[in-house]
Design a protein around this motif. Structure first.
Motif, PDB file in Angstrom:
ATOM      1  N   ARG A   1      30.793 -17.255  19.588  1.00 36.73           N
ATOM      2  CA  ARG A   1      31.303 -18.484  18.998  1.00 36.73           C
ATOM      3  C   ARG A   1      30.619 -18.739  17.651  1.00 36.73           C
ATOM      4  NH1 ARG A   1      34.931 -18.117  21.849  1.00 36.73           N
ATOM      5  NH2 ARG A   1      35.705 -19.534  23.468  1.00 36.73           N
ATOM      6  N   PRO A   2      31.355 -19.319  16.700  1.00 33.06           N
ATOM      7  CA  PRO A   2      30.709 -19.658  15.412  1.00 33.06           C
ATOM      8  C   PRO A   2      29.506 -20.555  15.590  1.00 33.06           C
ATOM      9  CG  PRO A   2      33.095 -19.829  15.258  1.00 33.06           C
ATOM     10  CD  PRO A   2      32.789 -19.621  16.710  1.00 33.06           C
ATOM     11  N   ALA A   3      29.600 -21.445  16.573  1.00 30.78           N
ATOM     12  CA  ALA A   3      28.464 -22.343  16.769  1.00 30.78           C
ATOM     13  C   ALA A   3      27.233 -21.568  17.200  1.00 30.78           C
ATOM     14  CB  ALA A   3      28.823 -23.401  17.821  1.00 30.78           C
ATOM     15  N   LEU A   4      27.442 -20.580  18.061  1.00 28.75           N
ATOM     16  CA  LEU A   4      26.310 -19.754  18.497  1.00 28.75           C
ATOM     17  C   LEU A   4      25.692 -19.017  17.319  1.00 28.75           C
ATOM     18  CD1 LEU A   4      24.575 -18.677  20.794  1.00 28.75           C
ATOM     19  CD2 LEU A   4      26.316 -16.898  21.169  1.00 28.75           C
ATOM     20  N   LEU A   5      26.580 -18.434  16.466  1.00 28.77           N
ATOM     21  CA  LEU A   5      26.071 -17.705  15.289  1.00 28.77           C
ATOM     22  C   LEU A   5      25.328 -18.645  14.347  1.00 28.77           C
ATOM     23  CD1 LEU A   5      29.055 -15.313  14.489  1.00 28.77           C
ATOM     24  CD2 LEU A   5      26.852 -14.749  15.525  1.00 28.77           C
ATOM     25  N   ARG A   6      25.900 -19.864  14.178  1.00 30.41           N
ATOM     26  CA  ARG A   6      25.214 -20.811  13.300  1.00 30.41           C
ATOM     27  C   ARG A   6      23.867 -21.195  13.890  1.00 30.41           C
ATOM     28  NH1 ARG A   6      30.550 -22.718  12.613  1.00 30.41           N
ATOM     29  NH2 ARG A   6      30.280 -24.224  14.296  1.00 30.41           N
ATOM     30  N   GLY A   7      23.818 -21.298  15.236  1.00 29.38           N
ATOM     31  CA  GLY A   7      22.544 -21.613  15.863  1.00 29.38           C
ATOM     32  C   GLY A   7      21.522 -20.516  15.655  1.00 29.38           C
ATOM     33  N   ARG A   8      21.989 -19.275  15.795  1.00 32.81           N
ATOM     34  CA  ARG A   8      21.059 -18.169  15.576  1.00 32.81           C
ATOM     35  C   ARG A   8      20.574 -18.132  14.128  1.00 32.81           C
ATOM     36  NH1 ARG A   8      23.543 -12.957  18.829  1.00 32.81           N
ATOM     37  NH2 ARG A   8      23.315 -13.813  20.958  1.00 32.81           N
ATOM     38  N   LEU A   9      21.492 -18.371  13.199  1.00 34.86           N
ATOM     39  CA  LEU A   9      21.105 -18.356  11.783  1.00 34.86           C
ATOM     40  C   LEU A   9      20.095 -19.467  11.497  1.00 34.86           C
ATOM     41  CD1 LEU A   9      21.515 -17.141   9.004  1.00 34.86           C
ATOM     42  CD2 LEU A   9      23.448 -18.675   8.652  1.00 34.86           C
ATOM     43  N   ALA A  10      20.326 -20.672  12.094  1.00 36.80           N
ATOM     44  CA  ALA A  10      19.382 -21.766  11.889  1.00 36.80           C
ATOM     45  C   ALA A  10      18.024 -21.417  12.493  1.00 36.80           C
ATOM     46  CB  ALA A  10      19.943 -23.053  12.517  1.00 36.80           C
ATOM     47  N   GLU A  11      18.049 -20.780  13.660  1.00 34.99           N
ATOM     48  CA  GLU A  11      16.786 -20.397  14.288  1.00 34.99           C
ATOM     49  C   GLU A  11      16.018 -19.403  13.412  1.00 34.99           C
ATOM     50  OE1 GLU A  11      15.199 -18.317  18.459  1.00 34.99           O
ATOM     51  OE2 GLU A  11      17.340 -18.747  18.121  1.00 34.99           O
ATOM     52  N   GLU A  12      16.741 -18.421  12.853  1.00 31.94           N
ATOM     53  CA  GLU A  12      16.081 -17.453  11.971  1.00 31.94           C
ATOM     54  C   GLU A  12      15.515 -18.143  10.731  1.00 31.94           C
ATOM     55  OE1 GLU A  12      15.374 -14.337  12.358  1.00 31.94           O
ATOM     56  OE2 GLU A  12      16.287 -14.185  14.337  1.00 31.94           O
ATOM     57  N   ARG A  13      16.272 -19.128  10.189  1.00 31.03           N
ATOM     58  CA  ARG A  13      15.759 -19.838   9.011  1.00 31.03           C
ATOM     59  C   ARG A  13      14.481 -20.597   9.361  1.00 31.03           C
ATOM     60  NH1 ARG A  13      21.309 -21.394   7.828  1.00 31.03           N
ATOM     61  NH2 ARG A  13      22.069 -20.169   6.032  1.00 31.03           N
ATOM     62  N   ARG A  14      14.477 -21.263  10.542  1.00 32.41           N
ATOM     63  CA  ARG A  14      13.276 -22.000  10.932  1.00 32.41           C
ATOM     64  C   ARG A  14      12.095 -21.040  11.105  1.00 32.41           C
ATOM     65  NH1 ARG A  14      17.110 -24.705  14.143  1.00 32.41           N
ATOM     66  NH2 ARG A  14      16.561 -23.411  15.930  1.00 32.41           N
ATOM     67  N   ARG A  15      12.390 -19.881  11.690  1.00 28.08           N
ATOM     68  CA  ARG A  15      11.293 -18.934  11.886  1.00 28.08           C
ATOM     69  C   ARG A  15      10.742 -18.441  10.541  1.00 28.08           C
ATOM     70  NH1 ARG A  15      10.242 -13.577  13.092  1.00 28.08           N
ATOM     71  NH2 ARG A  15      12.366 -12.923  12.589  1.00 28.08           N
TER      72      ARG A  15
ATOM     73  N   GLU B   1      10.880 -20.094   7.724  1.00 30.58           N
ATOM     74  CA  GLU B   1      10.133 -21.186   7.098  1.00 30.58           C
ATOM     75  C   GLU B   1       8.751 -21.325   7.713  1.00 30.58           C
ATOM     76  OE1 GLU B   1      12.594 -24.547   7.580  1.00 30.58           O
ATOM     77  OE2 GLU B   1      14.084 -23.942   6.040  1.00 30.58           O
ATOM     78  N   ALA B   2       8.677 -21.140   9.054  1.00 37.80           N
ATOM     79  CA  ALA B   2       7.363 -21.214   9.703  1.00 37.80           C
ATOM     80  C   ALA B   2       6.454 -20.100   9.199  1.00 37.80           C
ATOM     81  CB  ALA B   2       7.534 -21.128  11.222  1.00 37.80           C
ATOM     82  N   LEU B   3       7.032 -18.916   9.024  1.00 36.41           N
ATOM     83  CA  LEU B   3       6.224 -17.811   8.494  1.00 36.41           C
ATOM     84  C   LEU B   3       5.769 -18.088   7.072  1.00 36.41           C
ATOM     85  CD1 LEU B   3       8.157 -14.674   9.844  1.00 36.41           C
ATOM     86  CD2 LEU B   3       5.941 -15.562  10.617  1.00 36.41           C
ATOM     87  N   SER B   4       6.674 -18.687   6.268  1.00 32.52           N
ATOM     88  CA  SER B   4       6.292 -18.978   4.888  1.00 32.52           C
ATOM     89  C   SER B   4       5.209 -20.054   4.820  1.00 32.52           C
ATOM     90  CB  SER B   4       7.527 -19.400   4.089  1.00 32.52           C
ATOM     91  OG  SER B   4       8.068 -20.590   4.638  1.00 32.52           O
ATOM     92  N   THR B   5       5.290 -21.035   5.746  1.00 29.28           N
ATOM     93  CA  THR B   5       4.238 -22.064   5.757  1.00 29.28           C
ATOM     94  C   THR B   5       2.903 -21.494   6.209  1.00 29.28           C
ATOM     95  OG1 THR B   5       4.962 -22.675   7.981  1.00 29.28           O
ATOM     96  CG2 THR B   5       5.876 -23.926   6.124  1.00 29.28           C
TER      97      THR B   5
END
Length: 533
Positions: free
Chosen positions: A356-370, A372-376
């Protein structure tokens, strides 16, 4: 008494220098118009005028001699210092120097001893120049195509050579006619050797592969032309291998020492030039027989070796029984394996198509958060590394002089800047790589999803409970049908009407609630979209 002496002196005739010189010249030339003088040649001079000036001497006296240019070109014996000769000529005077001299008209060696002495002297001179060295001698060709012969065309020598060549191995023969005796012998033989060497290979006149200089036997005076220096030097300078065959076996001339091979007779020279054709044919036949025997023996040995190996090998049927049985077993399992593989591929495709697009968007958001956490986390780590480096540099600054510390700080700053740049590039590269993977997954989802299939003209048919219908019989037994197209959903059945596209408000009456769907199996999540399978 004194008076009579003065009268006698006054009555004596007076002569001029020229008069008395002329009177002496007439007396000497009248008394010694033709003389033969035997002596040893002393000083010899060859000026550019062509005349020859020399001294004739014995153990007590010396007489000057001159050979005019015309006579010198005709002499058979070249004047050489130390040669004992018999000079024939006339005595005359040379008024310019108040001396007498012998005008020589003929010059000949004084017997056999003089000739041998002159020959020995020439031999020593040529040997000192290295013309007799064995390293200069060239090998004879095994089978020359063309043989050049330097000899007289009218003697028996050329006939003997041709007859011997015809008997042994016929070859092409080029004859260079020369005089083999007399004053013209030496220059003509030298020109013949040089002429054969001057021929161009492959020209209109074939260039000989071998030269034979031949002459029959004779006395020392008859063979003297082959003892001349000009002949010896021409033979030594020959680029073509040369065989000398002058005289009989006991005769030796200078050309024998400088030639590549010496033959005792002209017939022996022909034997050295070519092999016997019959012997060659016999040798070739013998070599052919040896080759045949060697091949036969080799084949027999290999056959025995193969037979020995074949006895150690198993039977061909025994070698193929096991693979044949394994092939039968695998061929029986192949259809089931193919069906199982196709089923697994269907399930995998269904799972990928169920994204589902929502699932893909969720995965993409999770990767972005990860990320960002690595960059911080990266910035504090870099700050700690910089602080530790600065502390180390500060500790070292206490022990080092200002100038080395400055250089070390500059180097450490450069290293730190490079490290930060490398960290930044690594982080950007990792982000780009993950973004590319997500985009590739999204493209694959779009490609494998059933929506793309619907856009190609297909439709998804479901019953009233949302189950996918895969056959005509299942569709005929369903109470209501729900057909999904790329541009919308169409409901058929009791109270069904056309439905608007997905996401739009329906323009007809609302669809009655369908029957509750069958519960999903334990551990399975009900799919949110249908499957083409």
């Amino acid at each position: 008494m004194d008076m009579f002496e003065d009268d006698a002196a006054g009555n004596a005739p007076e002569f001029t220098v020229s008069e008395i010189s002329g009177a002496v010249k007439r007396v000497i030339e009248g008394e010694f118009a033709h003389v033969r003088i035997r002596g040893e040649i002393g000083r010899v001079s060859f000026p550019r005028s062509g005349h020859v000036y020399m001294d004739l001497k014995d153990d007590r006296s010396v007489i000057s001699g001159v050979i005019w240019k015309g006579v010198a070109s005709r002499l058979e014996t070249r004047p050489e210092e130390g040669l004992e000769v018999v000079a024939t000529g006339r005595l005359t005077t040379f008024p310019g120097q108040s001396k007498y001299q012998l005008v020589i008209e003929d010059l000949a060696p004084a017997g056999m001893g003089a000739l041998m002495a002159m020959l020995e002297k020439r031999k020593q001179m040529l040997a000192a120049e290295g013309l007799f060295e064995a390293s200069r001698k060239k090998p004879l060709p095994f089978l020359p195509e063309v043989i050049g012969v330097v000899t007289s065309p009218s003697g028996a020598v050329i006939r003997d050579i041709l007859h011997r060549l015809r008997d042994r191995f016929p070859r092409k023969v080029l004859l260079w006619p020369v005089a083999v005796q007399g004053k013209n012998c030496a220059p003509e033989v030298a020109r013949g050797i040089a002429g054969f060497n001057a021929l161009s290979p492959g020209g209109a006149m074939p260039r000989p592969d071998l030269i034979i200089v031949a002459r029959g036997g004779g006395s020392l005076e008859d063979l003297w032309g082959f003892n001349e220096e000009i002949v010896a030097r021409a033979a030594a300078a020959s680029e073509i291998p040369l065989i000398s065959a002058v005289g009989h076996e006991t005769d030796t001339t200078l050309i024998d020492f400088v030639s590549d091979r010496r033959a005792p007779t002209p017939t022996a020279a022909a034997e050295l030039a070519v092999p016997v054709r019959g012997e060659l044919l016999a040798w070739v036949a013998e070599q052919g027989a040896r080759l045949t025997r060697a091949q036969t023996q080799s084949l027999e040995a290999r056959n025995r070796w193969l037979r020995d190996l074949s006895r150690a090998l198993p039977r061909a049927e025994a070698l193929t029984e096991g693979p044949r049985q394994r092939l039968d077993y695998l061929s029986e399992r192949l259809p089931g394996a193919l069906r199982s593989l196709a089923q697994r591929r269907r399930v995998t495709l269904s799972e990928k198509g169920a994204l589902r697009p929502a699932l893909l968007r969720g995965r993409l958001a999770e990767e972005r958060r990860r990320m960002e956490a690595l960059s911080t986390r990266l910035r504090p780590a870099l700050d700690r590394a910089v602080s530790a480096k600065r502390e180390a540099l500060g500790y070292r600054a206490e022990r080092l002089s200002p100038r080395p510390i400055t250089r070390d700080l500059a180097r450490q700053k450069a290293d730190l800047a490079e490290l930060l740049a490398r960290f930044a590039r690594a982080g950007e590269a990792d982000i780009r790589r993950r973004r590319d993977r997500l985009e590739a997954s999204e493209r694959m989802r779009e490609t494998l999803g059933y929506k793309a299939t619907l856009r190609r003209g297909y439709a998804l048919v479901q019953d009233g409970e949302g189950q996918i219908l895969r056959s005509r019989e299942a569709a005929a037994g369903a109470g209501a049908l729900r057909i999904e197209f790329a541009d919308g959903v169409l409901d058929l059945g009791e109270g069904a009407g056309p439905q608007p596209a997905t996401g739009a408000e329906p323009k007809t009456a609302q669809k009655p609630e369908s029957k509750p769907r069958k519960p999903a199996k334990t551990g399975e999540t009900p799919p949110e979209q249908g499957s083409l399978f």
